[in-house]
Enzyme design. Sequence first.
Site, PDB file in Angstrom:
ATOM      1  CD  GLU A 113      -2.918   1.200   2.302  1.00 17.58           C
ATOM      2  OE1 GLU A 113      -2.796   0.409   3.238  1.00 17.58           O
ATOM      3  OE2 GLU A 113      -3.792   2.064   2.238  1.00 17.58           O
ATOM      4  CG  MET A 118       0.068  -3.272   4.882  1.00 17.75           C
ATOM      5  SD  MET A 118      -0.973  -1.847   4.423  1.00 17.75           S
ATOM      6  CE  MET A 118      -2.148  -2.657   3.353  1.00 17.75           C
ATOM      7  CD  GLU A 119      -5.011  -2.135   5.479  1.00 23.89           C
ATOM      8  OE1 GLU A 119      -4.085  -1.694   6.188  1.00 23.89           O
ATOM      9  OE2 GLU A 119      -5.640  -1.433   4.669  1.00 23.89           O
ATOM     10  CG  ASN A 120      -0.054  -6.798   3.943  1.00 23.57           C
ATOM     11  OD1 ASN A 120      -0.125  -5.893   3.149  1.00 23.57           O
ATOM     12  ND2 ASN A 120       0.872  -6.848   4.912  1.00 23.57           N
ATOM     13  CG  HIS A 124      -6.452   0.475  12.422  1.00 21.58           C
ATOM     14  ND1 HIS A 124      -7.168   1.648  12.363  1.00 21.58           N
ATOM     15  CD2 HIS A 124      -5.870   0.338  11.195  1.00 21.58           C
ATOM     16  CE1 HIS A 124      -7.038   2.183  11.159  1.00 21.58           C
ATOM     17  NE2 HIS A 124      -6.250   1.412  10.439  1.00 21.58           N
ATOM     18  CD  GLU A 125      -3.131  -2.201  10.600  1.00 22.85           C
ATOM     19  OE1 GLU A 125      -3.583  -2.364   9.460  1.00 22.85           O
ATOM     20  OE2 GLU A 125      -2.752  -1.090  11.031  1.00 22.85           O
TER      21      GLU A 125
END
Length: 885
Positions: free
Chosen positions: A129, A271-273, A305-306
Amino acid sequence: MNIAEAPAQPQITRLDDYRAPDYLIDTVSLEFELDASETRVTSKLKMRRNPEGQGGPCILNGEYLTLVSIALDGKTLTGNEYQRTTDTLLLPQVPASFELEIVTLIHPDQNTALEGLYHSGAILCTQCEAEGFRRITYYPDRPDVMAVFTVTLIADAKKWPMLLANGNRQASGEMEDGRHWVRWHDPHPKPSYLFALVAGDLYCQQDQFTTMSGRQVLLEIYVDPENHNKCDHALNSLKQAMRWDEDVYGREYDLDVFMIVAVNDFNMGAMENKGLNIFNAACVLASPETATDADFYTIQSIVGHEYFHNWSGNRVTCRDWFQLSLKEGFTVLRDQQFSADMNSAAVQRIDDVDQLRSMQFAEDAGPMAHPVRPDSYIEISNFYTVTIYEKGAEVVGMLKTLTGPEGFRKGTDLYFSRHDGQAVTTDDFVKAIEDANQLDLTQFKRWYTQAGTPVLIVEAHYDADKQVLELTLRQSCPATPGQPEKQPFVIPVAMGLLSSSGASLPLQLDTETSAVDAETRVLTLTEQSQTFRFIHLTEEPVVSVLRGFSAPVKVKFERDNETLAFLMAHDRDSFNRWDAGQQLLIQIMLRMVEQYQSDKTLDLPEILLDRLQHVLDDQSIDPALVARMLSLPSENYLAAQMTIADVDAIHAVRKYVKQQIAQRLKAGFNTRYQALNQAQVYEFNASQMAQRSLKNVCLGYLMATGDPMQTQRCLKQMKQADNMTDLLAGLRLMVDQPGPEREHALRAFYEQWQHDRQVVDKWLTVQAVSDLPDALFRVKALLKHPAFSMKNPNNVRALIGQFCRNNPVHFHAKDGSGYRFLAEQILLLDKLNPQVAARQLGAFNSWRRYDAERQALMKKSLSDIAGAQDLSADVYEIVNKYLAD
Ligand code: 0A1
Ligand code: ZN
């Protein structure tokens, strides 16, 4: 060799230019032959023409790639069958559906920008991202192209025993040359920005979660082996988040495994991968000895959050990057609600608003001001801002206020079911809330398109004869770059009325037949000015407005010290009690700044000391709230309230006020410190955190008395502390005191903790924000310390970032040394990591709000940056916006 470099001229991308993609991808098969110096990527794309596109050539994005080969439907293309620019690959003629096979080479160990595939210590990992995937292979790197990915990782089995990617593990095997391979399949179509891989020799802590429909999910946290004892908190937070999202939003997890990997070098928090979250190690690792309460708190909220992104971001994603707040604003709201439910809702709200006001209001008032849905950008990485995140969360929070909790849930249910598997817009989100609640939110959507912080002017007039209170609410919004005029917003104003004894008074408008059955009601301001008439009021009420901070606005409401002190004691809303105290402090301190500027005696009104004494002595208030009510507004926030910020006067006044409070309330601070300073086994919970926060606020005031006995007490706390919260609180206080004890404390701390990166960063920060005259000298010396690396974003933020943002007297030194220092560092950083470099520019955001001499010095430093050769697009965009008229 055919290497594509970064684009030459920074270009503007505009929302108005959005077009549906010309080609879609059904499946992607990627094979990585991993190697730190040269990784070979083979990509097979099953593509087809998009019926909603405009036809035309097939254009793929790609940067910093060595192209080895490209084949269309099995036929290798020659150099004149495709065209390349610095950042694209164009195929002029393709059939309606086809398969592309592209082989590229990339160089992880040369990648200091930390986008795409890079090396962090011994780990190989990715960050895609927003536009990092194009540094891995040629691809239509935009979020509205969603595909099913199958990924095969091949690597040396000894060096990289763990090979991770998105989705579920499908197969693995050994190879004869000492390498091994693992294949991953992610059944959920996703955009390329959610792709991730990790290769490493890592410790893995496992757990299980049973979802609401009874499925078993394997949970795994991967960390460097030396951090094996720091995973429990993140794992617990993850399980809490998974349960909470089921309970509160009805959202269930959708893969067999959920993995978190901690890396030391990372540009952001995490990061939410899909299925494979990659985290900045500082946002995962925690043990009581090495992490503060604030760290534990942050980790819980970022893990949440992620995880929450799995629905708000991954299952339903963004059509284009102008819609970033669609996923970020909503997900921040969700993580704030989660933290409030896990801890104290009142404390959560105060801390969120405090951060919004000090960071986002400043952004909205400066040269980078942009709407929650921006309409243009040069570098999208520059738009991961407090406006997109925190103001975005407030905007969604207002939708919740307007629809009520049940209406909001109906709206989000509809949003998730209507758009599952799609890439959508903020308009689609609002439409779902509208449709589920039969509402018209047309005017409300101005919150997405107009930048700037609205001002809410409140006037109250009581007519004793008629027993009527007239409450007039007016709104305005200052001009922001590119937006000279603003239309009225929809502003929900939660309010209540209090009697002189602090009781709630009835809330009946003259248009109503009875009073509402509540002590707070929401008035909705939609015009520029509206007057509300409250009836049947037998005494003049005290008005409490914007309870719970029901809208992200600045309130202008003239109230004397007595009224604010009254609200501080009696408001029924704990947020507003805190806020009244802050307004009182600001009002008083700004007057004192004027006195200081005109060499008058500083006058600290008795009423403030009296109120603070009551707060300190009141055992019925949550100690966490007491701690916050006793904390003075920051120097930066005070500066933001002045037309011309006077850093030196603010610093002197704030110090003086602190000393005066300390002297007057010394006995009380002493008593509470002693009562709270009990030995107990560290636990992360709201009650223990509250106790530690108040205890350390008391210690801060006791140290401000200048009494040497208190220094001894501080040293004793540090010596006896079994947790980082108490140790670091002590060290911070010691570092602001000159003398041998300070040097000794710093040295001892470093010796004890030099092996721990997270703790060393705290050690850097403590020195960076120090009050002592040699702060900049020390910061410069620390740049050469073995513990510091310019390539590590956490180091940069801890030292350079903290000095420039949180040490205003030294950063704004009259001789311009702070400014020159920052400019030099930014230019050095820009060569290594443009994203991190651009972020450091934020310290210059408010440069036009200082005196003429300082403005001239800051302008000079900004111009030096702007004039440098080969600036990244990231720095170019921000520095030029700062300098624009
Ligand atoms: N989506 C992430 C934030 C993020 C953005 C960009 C990154 O790399 C440049 C990394 C993370 C989040 O909201 O947590
Ligand atoms: Zn996010």
